[in-house]
Write a protein that holds these residues in place. Sequence first.
Motif, short mmCIF file in Angstrom:
data_model
loop_
_atom_site.label_atom_id
_atom_site.label_comp_id
_atom_site.label_asym_id
_atom_site.label_seq_id
_atom_site.Cartn_x
_atom_site.Cartn_y
_atom_site.Cartn_z
N TRP A 1 -5.78 -31.65 -54.62
CA TRP A 1 -4.55 -31.69 -55.41
C TRP A 1 -4.80 -31.12 -56.80
O TRP A 1 -5.77 -31.51 -57.46
CB TRP A 1 -4.04 -33.13 -55.54
CG TRP A 1 -3.69 -33.75 -54.23
CD1 TRP A 1 -4.53 -34.40 -53.37
CD2 TRP A 1 -2.40 -33.75 -53.61
NE1 TRP A 1 -3.86 -34.81 -52.26
CE2 TRP A 1 -2.53 -34.43 -52.38
CE3 TRP A 1 -1.16 -33.25 -53.98
CZ2 TRP A 1 -1.46 -34.63 -51.51
CZ3 TRP A 1 -0.08 -33.45 -53.12
CH2 TRP A 1 -0.24 -34.11 -51.91
N LEU A 2 -3.94 -30.24 -57.24
CA LEU A 2 -3.93 -29.76 -58.62
C LEU A 2 -2.81 -30.51 -59.33
O LEU A 2 -1.63 -30.36 -58.97
CB LEU A 2 -3.70 -28.25 -58.68
CG LEU A 2 -3.84 -27.59 -60.06
CD1 LEU A 2 -4.30 -26.14 -59.91
CD2 LEU A 2 -2.53 -27.63 -60.86
N TRP B 1 -8.99 -22.82 -53.26
CA TRP B 1 -8.30 -21.59 -53.67
C TRP B 1 -6.88 -21.52 -53.11
O TRP B 1 -6.22 -20.50 -53.26
CB TRP B 1 -9.09 -20.38 -53.19
CG TRP B 1 -9.48 -20.44 -51.73
CD1 TRP B 1 -8.75 -20.05 -50.66
CD2 TRP B 1 -10.70 -20.96 -51.23
NE1 TRP B 1 -9.42 -20.31 -49.50
CE2 TRP B 1 -10.64 -20.85 -49.81
CE3 TRP B 1 -11.87 -21.51 -51.81
CZ2 TRP B 1 -11.68 -21.28 -48.98
CZ3 TRP B 1 -12.88 -21.93 -50.97
CH2 TRP B 1 -12.79 -21.81 -49.58
N GLY B 2 -6.37 -22.59 -52.53
CA GLY B 2 -5.10 -22.51 -51.84
C GLY B 2 -3.91 -23.07 -52.58
O GLY B 2 -2.82 -23.21 -51.99
N PHE B 3 -4.02 -23.43 -53.85
CA PHE B 3 -2.92 -24.11 -54.55
C PHE B 3 -1.76 -23.14 -54.79
O PHE B 3 -1.94 -22.04 -55.31
CB PHE B 3 -3.40 -24.68 -55.88
CG PHE B 3 -4.44 -25.75 -55.72
CD1 PHE B 3 -4.10 -26.98 -55.20
CD2 PHE B 3 -5.76 -25.51 -56.07
CE1 PHE B 3 -5.06 -27.97 -55.03
CE2 PHE B 3 -6.72 -26.49 -55.92
CZ PHE B 3 -6.38 -27.72 -55.39
N GLY B 4 -0.55 -23.62 -54.42
CA GLY B 4 0.66 -22.83 -54.64
C GLY B 4 1.66 -23.61 -55.45
O GLY B 4 1.31 -24.57 -56.16
N SER C 1 -5.87 -31.02 -63.76
CA SER C 1 -7.03 -31.56 -63.05
C SER C 1 -6.95 -31.14 -61.60
O SER C 1 -5.85 -30.91 -61.07
CB SER C 1 -7.07 -33.09 -63.13
OG SER C 1 -7.44 -33.54 -64.41
N VAL C 2 -8.10 -31.06 -60.94
CA VAL C 2 -8.17 -30.83 -59.50
C VAL C 2 -9.00 -31.95 -58.90
O VAL C 2 -10.14 -32.18 -59.32
CB VAL C 2 -8.77 -29.46 -59.17
CG1 VAL C 2 -8.86 -29.27 -57.66
CG2 VAL C 2 -7.94 -28.34 -59.80
N VAL C 3 -8.42 -32.68 -57.93
CA VAL C 3 -9.09 -33.84 -57.34
C VAL C 3 -8.86 -33.87 -55.84
O VAL C 3 -7.97 -33.18 -55.32
CB VAL C 3 -8.56 -35.16 -57.97
CG1 VAL C 3 -8.93 -35.26 -59.43
CG2 VAL C 3 -7.06 -35.28 -57.78
N SER C 4 -9.64 -34.69 -55.16
CA SER C 4 -9.48 -34.92 -53.73
C SER C 4 -8.91 -36.31 -53.53
O SER C 4 -9.49 -37.31 -53.98
CB SER C 4 -10.83 -34.79 -53.01
OG SER C 4 -10.69 -35.12 -51.64
N GLU D 1 -0.93 -31.45 -70.92
CA GLU D 1 -2.27 -31.89 -70.50
C GLU D 1 -2.23 -33.12 -69.59
O GLU D 1 -2.74 -34.19 -69.92
CB GLU D 1 -3.16 -32.17 -71.72
CG GLU D 1 -3.49 -30.94 -72.54
CD GLU D 1 -4.81 -30.29 -72.18
OE1 GLU D 1 -5.53 -30.84 -71.34
OE2 GLU D 1 -5.09 -29.23 -72.74
N ALA D 2 -1.59 -33.00 -68.43
CA ALA D 2 -1.66 -34.07 -67.43
C ALA D 2 -2.99 -33.97 -66.71
O ALA D 2 -3.30 -32.95 -66.09
CB ALA D 2 -0.51 -33.94 -66.44
N ARG D 3 -3.81 -35.03 -66.77
CA ARG D 3 -5.15 -35.01 -66.20
C ARG D 3 -5.47 -36.32 -65.49
O ARG D 3 -5.12 -37.40 -65.97
CB ARG D 3 -6.20 -34.76 -67.28
CG ARG D 3 -6.13 -33.37 -67.93
CD ARG D 3 -7.21 -33.23 -68.98
NE ARG D 3 -7.22 -31.90 -69.58
CZ ARG D 3 -7.91 -30.87 -69.11
NH1 ARG D 3 -8.64 -31.02 -68.01
NH2 ARG D 3 -7.88 -29.70 -69.71
#
Length: 856
Positions: free
Chosen positions: A562-563, A588-591, A553-556, A615-617
């Motif tokens: 945060w990914l 686009w900055g996830f490392g 998941s990607v959230v704010s 599948e952590a979401r």
Amino acid sequence: MERVQVGPEVHLIQIRFDAEVWAFLDPQARTWNVHAIITPTSITGLSPGEFMVATASLACTDSDCATVPIIPPDGVLGTISPNVPMAASFFVSDTATAATTYLNTPLFIDFRYMDLPCNIAPCVPARVNLGPGHPIRCDSVNLQQGYEKGCVYSPYRPTWAVSDALYPKVGLVAKHMAKATGNLAGQPGLPGLPGYNTPLTYTANEAENRRVACGGKTAPPDEARLGNTSCDEYPLAATTQGAASGDPYSICWVPPEANSSQGGQFSTFRFRNRILEADDFFVSAHYAGDNPGCNDDEGGGGTPATPNNALNSMFNSYGDSASCAEWSGGDATNSVVLPDGERAWFFSDTYLNSPGERKGLWHASALHNSIVVQDGNGLKKTITGGNTCQEHNQFVSFWDRYAKTPAAASDGGFFWTGDQKVVGSNVVKFYYHGLSNGSSFVIDYSAVATIPVSSLQNDSVVTVNPARFSCGSAGITWGTALLTWNGAQYVYGWKPSGTGSDRVYLAKTSAGGLTSPGSWQLYTGMSGGNPTWGGCGSTPAALPITNGTTGFSVVSVNDSLWLVQFDYTRGQLNAEGTIGAHPATTPWGFGNRSVALYEPPTGFVAYPYYYQQYEARVQPGLGGAGKIVISYNVNTFSVDTGCVSANAHDARIYRPRFIDVPSAAFNPAAAAAAAAPAGWASTTMSSNSLAGYGIHRSGPPFPTDNPPQAKPSRATAAATGIDGSSDWYYLTLGDDCPVFGGLLRAPAATVDSHGIVAATWDNGGTDVWYYVWMCDATLHPCSPQGTGSPWFTPWPAGEEGLWTIAPAGYLDPIDLTTSPEADTNGHRFAFYVQSFGAANAAGGGNSPTTTITVRK
């Protein structure tokens, strides 16, 4: 194998046999008894008039360990015959002065030709051990009066059963232990619960654990008014997993007498099981009372997340009581809040029906995707594609008895679920299309569907039609996660990298453009510190994160992006890993920097469950103030002899788990480099044998420190596993089912006065089915064995089906063969048992034949 020389001739004789060995241990003396049954199954190389004699002896690895043969007293088992068992028993005493000694007890079986010793190499006795390494441990540690010395079977980890019914004075402590392990409220939390391979380890150094857990703390006023003034900690203070370890721990407040009672009961458990320093054990705690108190666990340590018992219980209760049309388990958990406040839960592979019906294999439907709707009272309905509750309908063809999937693929493939978003009056839903590939699968394209919100609110049968699309490089699966940020809609996808991890890709559009992928813009890299974008025909660039997964998941949170995913340490097909959150300031900055949020207790590839977690979401809108709710899924690589998944025998495995994470944990400054997946040190299991049955599992790797093996009872070396059976094997994707041969011994039979044959045979294993074939040996040669004439199926009408899962059955040969032209009363009938795995055709075989005269 025997090589003997008689005159100028060398005899090469091959003997195959089964050996069952077990020990009865004295927990209060350094003595024990070893018993063995040796059953020769075949002998080749003997001429008429020649015979073989067997002897048995038992050895110890310690010089002070003495063995005395009891049955037979001279160790001579006698002349051997195929399928005739021979018994041996020994008394063993260890008189060593060492405080603790580990002993091996190999049984040596020596076969002699015509009672002559073997005189040509190679010719060595067969050796059978009680267990791996040195399984018998004897000690003279003075635990308490009456327990000054004793012996145990060291590979076994005993379980302390604690309940308010067994120990009424323990009361709220049992409640706390049940809650802390997850055995009361749904899912496992802290270590100790049997079946999850997270044992506790005994230590006598308790003071520091007590100080960290309870030092300086006083009971809250509400608890003090109830008399709950004593601090109870879990894991137990007498374990290395206690609060001082830095791992998670729980405390709650209980009556002082309850704490004292628990301490006494634990001491008794430890004495009786001879648990010494560094020994492992499990805790199975149950609570059925209603005493007030200990309702809110307190504690700390470890990662910041804690199990969300309310959500875990909601899904477990719904699944445990499921009807033939309701969800009983599923994975790839996603959810979205509908405009009316209800929540739609989307799942990929799904079981319907109750846990009991699922064990019938053909009595429960399985779908490739499903939807469950939740309202203010809990889970209220399951949405399928229709045709539910037909599994027992004998009036329709077999394949027409099963429920349909809402999003069904017309090409023989399947759709699994990605992320989703409410857009206007519809839910835009992403799917992955897959195809079976032998015993594994491949994902070959992405698809997107529009589902009216009204159908989710009002209907239990819905047809979803995902539309295929592609964008960017071949092999990118889009729609894993969606993010709304600065007025734009971002779509994330993944593609295998060939190194055990996936690379993550990014597209940009508007909410209205989600269903028109041809208009998307793809992230193609950076130029001068700014992102560059291209159309669907351009070549996308992977994001900086190199250890991506197929589900995230990607959230704010806290003004950062945060990914959230599993940060695996051994690759995605294995269990080990921590749920981590990767920070970024842009989509686009996830490392690879990550904050560790939670290490699930299912992260162990070990007998009998062989878990997989994935599948952590993030589940939106569930956490309330200051909390984020994350789900993850658990599956199993464990199958039994019949190649049936452990999911059918333990319905709670294949359900989502939920955790609460404090939003304060999402701190970019706390992020550190996540561990890159490492190679999995593996070996090969060449053979696992079951008494009376030829079975082996070859090929699949497993961690060398957790070999797939039965865990014998400390007292009797009897194995336990799932549903009380021990024959569980590791079966990763793409591997073959367990391979087994036919029953090694002929069935036994008796005949009653009505000509009914009561037949029994060896138990081949869990989910092995049996088909009996019979032949009239008075009229036919009945050799070789067959499944056509003159062989027939002799089950009595109305009493047996085509096959049975029981190692016994009733046969009616006379009534099934007698006719006006031929009376078979008094004939000799030959019969054998054909066995096969319930869930695979790559195994089984025929037992030897038994011949019996039948008359009435």
